[in-house]
Write an enzyme that holds these catalytic residues in place. Structure first.
Site, PDB file in Angstrom:
ATOM      1  N   ASN A  13       0.881  -1.171   0.000  1.00  0.00           N
ATOM      2  CA  ASN A  13       0.000   0.000   0.000  1.00  0.00           C
ATOM      3  C   ASN A  13       0.915   1.215   0.000  1.00  0.00           C
ATOM      4  OD1 ASN A  13      -1.740   2.089   0.440  1.00  0.00           O
ATOM      5  ND2 ASN A  13      -2.364   1.459   2.507  1.00  0.00           N
ATOM      6  N   TRP A  14       1.020   1.809  -1.167  1.00  0.00           N
ATOM      7  CA  TRP A  14       1.968   2.919  -1.310  1.00  0.00           C
ATOM      8  C   TRP A  14       1.472   4.204  -0.652  1.00  0.00           C
ATOM      9  CZ3 TRP A  14       4.339   2.938  -6.959  1.00  0.00           C
ATOM     10  CH2 TRP A  14       5.017   1.727  -7.172  1.00  0.00           C
ATOM     11  N   GLU A 100      -6.678   4.959   7.606  1.00  0.00           N
ATOM     12  CA  GLU A 100      -6.420   6.374   7.288  1.00  0.00           C
ATOM     13  C   GLU A 100      -7.637   6.992   6.609  1.00  0.00           C
ATOM     14  OE1 GLU A 100      -2.694   5.637   5.311  1.00  0.00           O
ATOM     15  OE2 GLU A 100      -1.850   5.055   7.243  1.00  0.00           O
ATOM     16  N   GLY A 176       2.663   2.461  10.689  1.00  0.00           N
ATOM     17  CA  GLY A 176       3.647   3.532  10.527  1.00  0.00           C
ATOM     18  C   GLY A 176       4.364   3.912  11.808  1.00  0.00           C
ATOM     19  N   SER A 216       3.508  -1.954  10.284  1.00  0.00           N
ATOM     20  CA  SER A 216       4.955  -2.065  10.523  1.00  0.00           C
ATOM     21  C   SER A 216       5.491  -3.466  10.256  1.00  0.00           C
ATOM     22  CB  SER A 216       5.310  -1.592  11.946  1.00  0.00           C
ATOM     23  OG  SER A 216       4.941  -0.234  12.120  1.00  0.00           O
ATOM     24  N   GLY A 237       2.954  -1.079   4.217  1.00  0.00           N
ATOM     25  CA  GLY A 237       3.050   0.353   3.911  1.00  0.00           C
ATOM     26  C   GLY A 237       4.487   0.726   3.597  1.00  0.00           C
ATOM     27  N   GLY A 238       5.154   1.317   4.569  1.00  0.00           N
ATOM     28  CA  GLY A 238       6.507   1.852   4.382  1.00  0.00           C
ATOM     29  C   GLY A 238       7.465   0.913   3.677  1.00  0.00           C
TER      30      GLY A 238
HETATM   31  P1  13P Z   1       3.138   0.457   7.594  1.00  0.00           P
HETATM   32  O1  13P Z   1       3.627  -0.844   7.018  1.00  0.00           O
HETATM   33  O2  13P Z   1       3.890   1.647   7.085  1.00  0.00           O
HETATM   34  O3  13P Z   1       3.022   0.416   9.069  1.00  0.00           O
HETATM   35  O4  13P Z   1       1.653   0.664   7.029  1.00  0.00           O
HETATM   36  C1  13P Z   1       0.751  -0.375   7.136  1.00  0.00           C
HETATM   37  C2  13P Z   1      -0.460  -0.011   6.379  1.00  0.00           C
HETATM   38  O5  13P Z   1      -1.192   0.891   6.724  1.00  0.00           O
HETATM   39  C3  13P Z   1      -0.733  -0.772   5.153  1.00  0.00           C
HETATM   40  O6  13P Z   1      -2.015  -0.534   4.693  1.00  0.00           O
END
Ligand code: 13P
Length: 254
Positions: A13-14, A100, A176, A216, A237-238
């Site tokens: 998920n960018w 989000e 995150g 994370s 995410g990251g």
């Molecule tokens: P992170 O991997 O950056 O914590 O984000 C997770 C996320 O929200 C994927 O949808």
């Protein structure tokens, strides 16, 4: 054993990152690193990158997803994108109900449900996100909360359509923050979600649904999380913005 009934899916998920040119570079870096993946690999990218991503992943084992969609097909909804616009571009997946969206853009369980139904009707595969805030975990309501989110999101979804649904358990406190859920915590809630699906549909149906963990997840902790009996993949995410890290997570499904 039941895990063998399900396909592992690793999805990036960018979020709001990467211009089309940057997206092309990142995807071209990812392609050779994941070409022998034993799991399904998806990149969910910003709307403006979809066209580039679909072209760049043509004839590869990477599928492309959007990060949201509206529930109407067309009309006076300034700034929105419909499911049919996505499928017309060759997009296969869509993330719905990310925390989000829920936190910053007024997404509710009811609008999540509308989007899920509309996306399925159009033939998209849905990555449905559920998860609790830290306060809710501390109040001891995580299981009830994710069960409620799951139940409402799937209202009106037929048993036959479950094969197009992936559920991503994403504890909001882990997103995150670098504060990953422990493998036990992740598995416990993924198992609760599966139980909810069993009650709503049937046990065999529930055993066929891919349930991801997100929050994370990274190259270091992925293998332990993905080894859990009820964790069938990850929503990243990251770490999905760095090709070697994303590829390491894909490799960790083996
Ligand atoms: P992170 O991997 O950056 O914590 O984000 C997770 C996320 O929200 C994927 O949808």
């Amino acid at each position: 054993m039941n895990k063998e009934l399900r396909k592992a899916v690793i999805a990036g998920n960018w979020k709001m990152n990467k211009t089309p040119d940057e997206a092309k570079v990142l995807i071209e870096e990812i392609i050779p690193l994941v070409k022998d993946a034993s799991c399904d690999v998806v990149v969910c990218v910003p709307y403006v990158d979809l066209c580039t991503a679909v072209a760049a992943t043509k004839d590869t084992n990477i599928a492309v997803g959007a990060e949201n969609c509206h529930w109407e097909t067309s009309g006076a909804f300034t700034g929105e994108i419909s499911p049919s616009m996505l499928t017309a571009m060759g997009v296969e997946y869509v993330i719905i109900g990310h925390s989000e969206r829920r936190t910053y853009f007024g997404e509710t369980d009811v609008t999540v449900n509308k989007r899920v139904c509309a996306a399925l009707k159009e033939g998209l595969k849905v990555i449905l996100c559920v998860g609790e805030y830290l306060e809710q975990r501390e109040q001891g309501v995580t299981a009830e909360l994710v069960a409620m989110q799951t139940k409402i999101a799937l209202q009106g979804v037929a048993k036959e359509d479950l094969k197009h649904i992936i559920i991503a358990y994403e504890p909001v406190w882990a997103i995150g923050t670098g504060c990953t859920a422990t493998a036990e915590q992740a598995n416990e809630v993924c198992a609760c979600i599966r139980k909810t699906l069993g009650n709503l549909y049937c046990e065999a149906c529930a055993n066929g649904v891919t349930i991801q963990y997100g929050g994370s997840m990274n190259a270091k902790n992925a293998a332990e999380l993905l080894a859990q009996p009820d964790v069938d993949g990850g929503l990243i995410g990251g770490a999905s913005l760095k090709a070697p890290d994303f590829a390491a997570i894909v490799a960790a499904t083996q």
